[in-house]
Design a protein around this motif. Structure first.
Motif, PDB file in Angstrom:
ATOM      1  N   ARG A   1      72.368  57.529 -47.368  1.00 36.15           N
ATOM      2  CA  ARG A   1      73.830  57.977 -48.254  1.00 36.15           C
ATOM      3  C   ARG A   1      73.579  57.204 -49.929  1.00 36.15           C
ATOM      4  O   ARG A   1      74.122  57.317 -50.642  1.00 36.15           O
ATOM      5  N   LEU A   2      72.536  56.433 -50.018  1.00 38.84           N
ATOM      6  CA  LEU A   2      72.933  55.992 -51.089  1.00 38.84           C
ATOM      7  C   LEU A   2      72.093  56.305 -52.383  1.00 38.84           C
ATOM      8  O   LEU A   2      72.053  55.598 -53.120  1.00 38.84           O
ATOM      9  N   ARG A   3      71.299  57.014 -51.511  1.00 38.22           N
ATOM     10  CA  ARG A   3      70.263  57.621 -52.790  1.00 38.22           C
ATOM     11  C   ARG A   3      71.745  58.796 -52.762  1.00 38.22           C
ATOM     12  O   ARG A   3      71.681  59.183 -54.520  1.00 38.22           O
ATOM     13  N   LEU A   4      72.413  59.615 -51.997  1.00 41.15           N
ATOM     14  CA  LEU A   4      73.963  61.022 -52.096  1.00 41.15           C
ATOM     15  C   LEU A   4      74.431  60.194 -53.232  1.00 41.15           C
ATOM     16  O   LEU A   4      74.290  60.521 -54.285  1.00 41.15           O
ATOM     17  N   ALA A   5      75.125  58.547 -53.357  1.00 41.91           N
ATOM     18  CA  ALA A   5      75.627  58.125 -54.052  1.00 41.91           C
ATOM     19  C   ALA A   5      75.108  57.893 -55.716  1.00 41.91           C
ATOM     20  O   ALA A   5      75.414  58.247 -56.562  1.00 41.91           O
ATOM     21  N   SER A   6      73.597  57.588 -55.267  1.00 43.27           N
ATOM     22  CA  SER A   6      73.141  57.518 -57.289  1.00 43.27           C
ATOM     23  C   SER A   6      72.527  59.358 -58.022  1.00 43.27           C
ATOM     24  O   SER A   6      73.494  58.996 -59.286  1.00 43.27           O
ATOM     25  N   GLN A   7      72.768  59.932 -56.373  1.00 46.57           N
ATOM     26  CA  GLN A   7      72.210  61.391 -57.289  1.00 46.57           C
ATOM     27  C   GLN A   7      73.967  61.657 -58.196  1.00 46.57           C
ATOM     28  O   GLN A   7      73.334  62.074 -59.242  1.00 46.57           O
ATOM     29  N   ILE A   8      74.606  61.396 -57.524  1.00 45.86           N
ATOM     30  CA  ILE A   8      75.931  61.659 -57.836  1.00 45.86           C
ATOM     31  C   ILE A   8      76.209  60.885 -59.498  1.00 45.86           C
ATOM     32  O   ILE A   8      77.393  61.712 -60.397  1.00 45.86           O
TER      33      ILE A   8
ATOM     34  N   PHE B   1      62.446  58.165 -59.500  1.00 49.89           N
ATOM     35  CA  PHE B   1      63.238  59.070 -60.636  1.00 49.89           C
ATOM     36  C   PHE B   1      64.043  59.609 -59.664  1.00 49.89           C
ATOM     37  O   PHE B   1      64.418  60.385 -59.969  1.00 49.89           O
ATOM     38  N   CYS B   2      62.931  60.597 -59.122  1.00 51.90           N
ATOM     39  CA  CYS B   2      62.930  62.158 -59.238  1.00 51.90           C
ATOM     40  C   CYS B   2      64.278  62.251 -58.252  1.00 51.90           C
ATOM     41  O   CYS B   2      64.677  63.106 -57.599  1.00 51.90           O
ATOM     42  N   GLY B   3      64.303  61.321 -56.822  1.00 52.81           N
ATOM     43  CA  GLY B   3      65.140  61.514 -55.811  1.00 52.81           C
ATOM     44  C   GLY B   3      66.078  61.444 -55.773  1.00 52.81           C
ATOM     45  O   GLY B   3      67.562  61.295 -55.570  1.00 52.81           O
TER      46      GLY B   3
END
Length: 562
Positions: free
Chosen positions: A8-15, A89-91
């Protein structure tokens, strides 16, 4: 921290990073008329932020120019970040990677059941991106950054700026116009409200049109559609920035720990793997391919996987990319041979193509190709839609680099926006005073108190007298003279006696160009009322950036700077 929480943290970062990218791209314009805005119009946001923090752009331009341009120093922290978290960075941050992640998550017949599991296993073709990186860097070492056409951030900015946003703008404008025509009664207020919000956020001040937009847009769509067959195909097989970060991740501290005793061989860790790095127990985990998406941790029901901070890799870890010596040598040769091959055309020769009119402030052509990454930021910010992606005006090497097309838009004398947003210095930043020049200031005693400054010239206007109304048909027309923005005007009129078809003699004013005053802005060509090929046109002859691309005899040359 649990895998689902990390995901979820990764998704929040991507958004967050994707929305920041889109916001900055939408703000890469001046909402209004530059001519009426006064001098020194500035872009209020750091719109080139993503490009300036791109480690591959910084490294390639540093190799090609033997220097590091201004804000590209911001890329250094991202290299250090890669030394800590590898391809995080990529993810977590790359906007193009996030877009691939989103499209790749859509359901596809090509990625169901065993096919999905098999597609997410490591494949040898994933090494292709390291060979692409080798070619890009070798070409940069020999003086060309043409390979940065494949840089993910340059690719995304160019595609969005010249193809996606213009299409979106056109579609929204047409929809709003259609909605305004409907008999909505009081509901029309809602349409007006939506139009106001869109005008303030998404819609451009003017509808942009770009050359090569179809080709750029189709390529962008094709790359996205590939995700329906192989998840993040671009990131796994092509992306040179991903390859660079994969090489650097060799020294990162993030390690995947596989707890074989907890594995029940369900293979759920492979279901949503983004990098194809084989997190499944029993297989070699390929560190250079891992995007740290955390999907494997979140999907594993037994807790059989975990990431730890350690300088020592696990037994089932391969830290370096799997490369073939013969392919590496071939890449080195391809990079070394590629540049001479690209430059066999006339692109870098002065006056090679008269339509090669570069933006104001551009460095000379050879060094321009050393720096220009074809990102399209200058085209996006141009308020008159004057800059377009080149086809072969600068040879194959100059594909999609910016050229001015006066028939579509001209260069405003008091606008320096393109010089402000260039992330690599291909277009050198200048002030309005430097662009338009200034006359020498004289003291009362007749001595020069302050030397004059020549304007920055991007070309010179010429007349086709066979198409010019006053010259060819004896019809009065002073449009070009009226549009000429220089002071004093570069286009002047001379009365002349002409005889019409009935034998009557009349006086018309015929236009001439004063080359010492002409800057090649293209306003005259833009405004020429002759349809099709204009009667007055601009070529790059006389541009300030080139000592060779001059056409005047010495006695008629513009005054040199003191």
């Amino acid at each position: 921290m649990r895998g689902t929480t990390l995901r979820r943290l990764r998704l929040a970062s991507q958004i967050t990073f994707f929305l920041l990218f889109v916001f900055l791209l939408l703000r890469t314009e001046f909402p209004g008329s530059v001519r009426s805005a006064g001098a020194d119009v500035r872009v209020p946001y750091p719109v080139s932020l993503f490009l300036e923090t791109d480690p591959l752009v910084a490294l390639a331009t540093a190799l090609s120019t033997a220097s590091l341009y201004r804000h590209l120093l911001w890329a250094v922290p991202f290299v250090l970040l890669a030394l800590i978290v590898g391809r995080g960075f990529c993810g977590w941050m790359c906007p193009l990677g996030s877009l691939h992640h989103f499209v790749g998550s859509m359901k596809s017949e090509r990625k169901r059941g065993p096919k999905l599991l098999e597609s997410n296993r490591y494949k040898r073709w994933q090494s292709a991106k390291y060979y692409v990186l080798t070619v890009v860097l070798v070409m940069a070492l020999f003086g060309s950054v043409a390979g940065l056409l494949l840089d993910p951030l340059s690719f995304l900015v160019r595609s969005m700026a010249t193809a996606v946003l213009p299409v979106l703008n056109y579609g929204l404008r047409a929809s709003l116009d259609w909605a305004h025509e409907l008999p909505l009664g009081p509901a029309r207020v809602g349409v007006s409200g939506v139009a106001t919000v869109l005008d303030a956020t998404v819609l451009s001040f003017r509808q942009p049109h770009f050359h090569q937009a179809l080709a750029i847009g189709l390529l962008f769509a094709f790359v996205l559609v590939l995700n329906m067959r192989v998840t993040r195909f671009w990131c796994r097989a092509i992306c040179p920035l991903g390859a660079m970060l994969g090489v650097v991740s060799r020294w990162s501290f993030v390690q995947l720990q596989k707890h074989d005793e907890k594995c029940n061989d369900c293979k759920r860790c492979e279901l949503h793997c983004q990098g194809g790095d084989d997190p499944i127990p029993g297989a070699i985990w390929r560190k250079a391919e891992c995007h740290l998406c955390m999907n494997c941790l979140g999907d594993c029901p037994e807790g059989g996987l975990s990431f730890t901070w350690s300088g020592r890799p696990g037994k089932q870890t391969r830290e370096t990319p799997q490369l073939q010596r013969r392919a590496v040598v071939t890449s080195l040769v391809a990079g070394a041979v590629g540049l001479p091959l690209l430059r066999t055309g006339p692109g870098v020769k002065a006056a090679g193509d008269p339509l090669l009119i570069r933006p104001p402030g551009s460095v000379d052509e050879e060094h321009f190709l050393d720096r220009c990454i074809r990102c399209g930021d200058c085209m996006k910010v141009c308020p008159n839609n004057a800059l377009h992606p080149a086809l072969f005006e600068a040879g194959v090497e100059g594909l999609w680099s910016p050229v001015l097309v006066p028939r579509i838009g001209y260069c405003e004398p008091n606008c320096t926006l393109c010089t402000q947003v260039c992330p690599t210095g291909a277009i050198w930043e200048m002030t309005v005073a430097e662009k338009i020049g200034s006359p020498a200031r004289m003291a009362p005693d007749g001595t020069v108190q302050q030397p004059g400054r020549d304007p920055n010239r991007i070309g010179t206007a010429f007349y086709d007298r066979g198409r010019c109304l006053p010259w060819a048909m004896g019809i009065e027309c002073i449009v070009c003279e009226e549009w000429c923005p220089t002071s004093p005007k570069a286009i002047y009129l001379v009365p002349a006696q002409v005889t019409d078809a009935t034998g009557q003699t009349k006086t018309v004013r015929q236009p001439y160009v004063e080359p010492k005053r002409c800057t090649g802005c293209g306003a005259c060509e833009f405004a020429c009322p002759i349809k099709g090929r204009p009667a007055v046109y601009v070529t790059s002859a006389g541009e300030s950036r080139s000592k060779a691309n001059q056409f005047l005899l010495p006695e008629n040359q513009p005054l040199q700077r003191s």
